[in-house]
Design a protein around this motif. Sequence first.
Motif, PDB file in Angstrom:
ATOM      1  N   SER A   3     -18.330  -7.481 -10.615  1.00 33.34           N
ATOM      2  CA  SER A   3     -18.693  -8.952 -10.693  1.00 33.34           C
ATOM      3  C   SER A   3     -19.811  -9.333 -11.678  1.00 33.34           C
ATOM      4  N   GLU A   4     -20.681  -8.474 -11.845  1.00 35.25           N
ATOM      5  CA  GLU A   4     -21.745  -8.319 -13.008  1.00 35.25           C
ATOM      6  C   GLU A   4     -20.755  -8.304 -14.517  1.00 35.25           C
ATOM      7  N   LEU A   5     -19.979  -7.448 -14.521  1.00 30.53           N
ATOM      8  CA  LEU A   5     -19.159  -7.277 -15.601  1.00 30.53           C
ATOM      9  C   LEU A   5     -18.040  -8.694 -15.691  1.00 30.53           C
ATOM     10  N   ALA A   6     -17.715  -9.045 -14.783  1.00 25.23           N
ATOM     11  CA  ALA A   6     -16.843 -10.143 -15.114  1.00 25.23           C
ATOM     12  C   ALA A   6     -17.443 -11.323 -15.651  1.00 25.23           C
ATOM     13  N   ALA A   7     -18.964 -11.519 -15.091  1.00 24.12           N
ATOM     14  CA  ALA A   7     -19.891 -12.849 -15.474  1.00 24.12           C
ATOM     15  C   ALA A   7     -20.033 -12.506 -16.973  1.00 24.12           C
ATOM     16  N   LEU A   8     -20.252 -11.511 -17.647  1.00 20.47           N
ATOM     17  CA  LEU A   8     -20.465 -10.947 -19.135  1.00 20.47           C
ATOM     18  C   LEU A   8     -19.033 -11.372 -19.783  1.00 20.47           C
ATOM     19  N   LEU A   9     -17.998 -11.146 -19.169  1.00 22.77           N
ATOM     20  CA  LEU A   9     -16.689 -11.318 -19.741  1.00 22.77           C
ATOM     21  C   LEU A   9     -16.460 -12.734 -19.965  1.00 22.77           C
ATOM     22  N   GLY A  10     -16.486 -13.450 -19.013  1.00 21.31           N
ATOM     23  CA  GLY A  10     -16.187 -14.926 -18.832  1.00 21.31           C
ATOM     24  C   GLY A  10     -14.919 -14.890 -17.960  1.00 21.31           C
ATOM     25  N   ALA A  11     -14.818 -13.767 -16.981  1.00 19.19           N
ATOM     26  CA  ALA A  11     -13.758 -13.656 -16.067  1.00 19.19           C
ATOM     27  C   ALA A  11     -14.044 -14.271 -14.778  1.00 19.19           C
ATOM     28  N   ALA A  12     -14.075 -15.741 -14.679  1.00 12.32           N
ATOM     29  CA  ALA A  12     -14.752 -16.330 -13.610  1.00 12.32           C
ATOM     30  C   ALA A  12     -13.855 -16.195 -12.254  1.00 12.32           C
ATOM     31  N   SER A  13     -12.736 -15.849 -12.182  1.00 11.39           N
ATOM     32  CA  SER A  13     -11.820 -15.948 -10.796  1.00 11.39           C
ATOM     33  C   SER A  13     -11.655 -14.398 -10.689  1.00 11.39           C
ATOM     34  N   LEU A  14     -12.071 -13.557 -11.157  1.00  7.90           N
ATOM     35  CA  LEU A  14     -11.699 -11.972 -10.929  1.00  7.90           C
ATOM     36  C   LEU A  14     -12.273 -11.831  -9.587  1.00  7.90           C
ATOM     37  N   THR A  15     -11.598 -11.131  -8.724  1.00 10.10           N
ATOM     38  CA  THR A  15     -12.204 -11.007  -7.351  1.00 10.10           C
ATOM     39  C   THR A  15     -11.311  -9.703  -6.688  1.00 10.10           C
ATOM     40  N   TRP A  16     -12.029  -9.238  -5.616  1.00 10.66           N
ATOM     41  CA  TRP A  16     -11.262  -8.265  -4.769  1.00 10.66           C
ATOM     42  C   TRP A  16     -10.718  -8.900  -3.406  1.00 10.66           C
ATOM     43  N   SER A  17     -11.168 -10.223  -3.370  1.00 11.12           N
ATOM     44  CA  SER A  17     -10.827 -10.766  -2.085  1.00 11.12           C
ATOM     45  C   SER A  17     -10.274 -12.312  -2.412  1.00 11.12           C
ATOM     46  N   PRO A  18      -9.156 -12.408  -2.914  1.00 12.55           N
ATOM     47  CA  PRO A  18      -8.575 -13.642  -3.398  1.00 12.55           C
ATOM     48  C   PRO A  18      -8.034 -14.445  -2.013  1.00 12.55           C
ATOM     49  N   PRO A  19      -8.179 -15.750  -2.180  1.00 13.11           N
ATOM     50  CA  PRO A  19      -7.741 -16.769  -0.995  1.00 13.11           C
ATOM     51  C   PRO A  19      -6.184 -16.630  -1.157  1.00 13.11           C
ATOM     52  N   ALA A  20      -5.406 -16.528   0.110  1.00 10.21           N
ATOM     53  CA  ALA A  20      -3.971 -16.652   0.146  1.00 10.21           C
ATOM     54  C   ALA A  20      -3.386 -17.588  -0.587  1.00 10.21           C
ATOM     55  N   GLU A  21      -4.173 -18.792  -0.572  1.00 12.81           N
ATOM     56  CA  GLU A  21      -3.235 -19.824  -1.068  1.00 12.81           C
ATOM     57  C   GLU A  21      -3.203 -19.787  -2.688  1.00 12.81           C
ATOM     58  N   LEU A  22      -3.938 -18.921  -3.425  1.00 13.11           N
ATOM     59  CA  LEU A  22      -4.054 -19.059  -4.835  1.00 13.11           C
ATOM     60  C   LEU A  22      -3.536 -17.883  -5.260  1.00 13.11           C
ATOM     61  N   SER A  23      -2.887 -16.777  -4.112  1.00 13.15           N
ATOM     62  CA  SER A  23      -2.387 -15.466  -4.835  1.00 13.15           C
ATOM     63  C   SER A  23      -0.878 -15.511  -4.963  1.00 13.15           C
ATOM     64  N   VAL A  24      -0.447 -14.806  -5.774  1.00 17.80           N
ATOM     65  CA  VAL A  24       0.957 -14.398  -6.198  1.00 17.80           C
ATOM     66  C   VAL A  24       1.504 -13.409  -5.162  1.00 17.80           C
TER      67      VAL A  24
END
Length: 323
Positions: free
Chosen positions: A157-178
């Motif tokens: 999560s700390e890495l994602a903030a530096l990258l600008g990867a705002a939606s990177l996650t281990w727990s995605p909402p089902a409605e946005l998951s492919v």
Amino acid sequence: MNGAPGSAWASLRSADGVEHRLVLGTAANDERMPLTPAHLFDLASLTKTFTTVAALRLVETGVLDLDAPVRPLLEVGAGDGAQRITLRHLLTHTSGLPAEGRAWRSGLTGDELRAAVIGSELLAAPGAVHRYSDVGFISVGELVERVSGRPLAELVSELAALLGAASLTWSPPAELSVATEVQPHRGLVRGEVHDELAHALGRPAGHAGLFGSMDDVAALARMIGAGGVGRAGRVLSGESIRLMSTPVVTADAGYGQAVGLRVRDAAWMGDTDAVGHTGFTGTAFAVSPRTGDFAVLLTNRVHPTREDADVSAVRREFFGFLG
């Protein structure tokens, strides 16, 4: 994309510095849902690249040593030579560990499964053989947690903030998951990790399990192409980027293996001088170290089944522009 299953987002940055995006298909063939930039793909083994970056950040701060045996910190592997396994071995798939941990098939889960996987019997001496290994990267994930005293999810999560990867996650909402595969024991998998071992482990692991959008993966690729600089500042040193771009061993398949990334993997890059990684679900990115140009292709090729779902030709054509 004729013949490619499921749906896909594609992104590339050409030599003119302009980033181009293309949407292909739908979020799930069975429901014909429109695919949007907010949709999250199961990134599968692209997770390994984020884990690599998290580990190298700890190397840069002196918390980890690439070439010191990891045994005093974490008992990885079993059998002759296990005491010699280093972080470099793990990140270059030369530890001698098996490709996958099969204990989940016998019903083990959680911490019991994790211990069994990390303690797998070596199949070769460290440094002797290149064998792509999920077990090795599960061990890396556990190692960075041990030495940092922080969960892998927090480090990423700390890495994602530096990258600008705002939606990177281990727990995605089902409605946005492919959606990925329709599995016999789980049904249609959506919003949960596709990888059976990662699912059985029950918490973030270093080899698979991250979900992200095209923009999230593009942020990672952009950082590699920019010599370690992310949208919010420096993520890695130039030396670490060099480690990720310089092959140290040649795989039997002919590609070069650098720290965390493959180099000139013609099977999916074509005749391209690039570094990158793929994921079993159909995800991939590649970066030209020479120009900094990159390309991202996210598909859900395992939907509704992994059978007869080869997207190698599509990848070769797509990534070929990097030259």
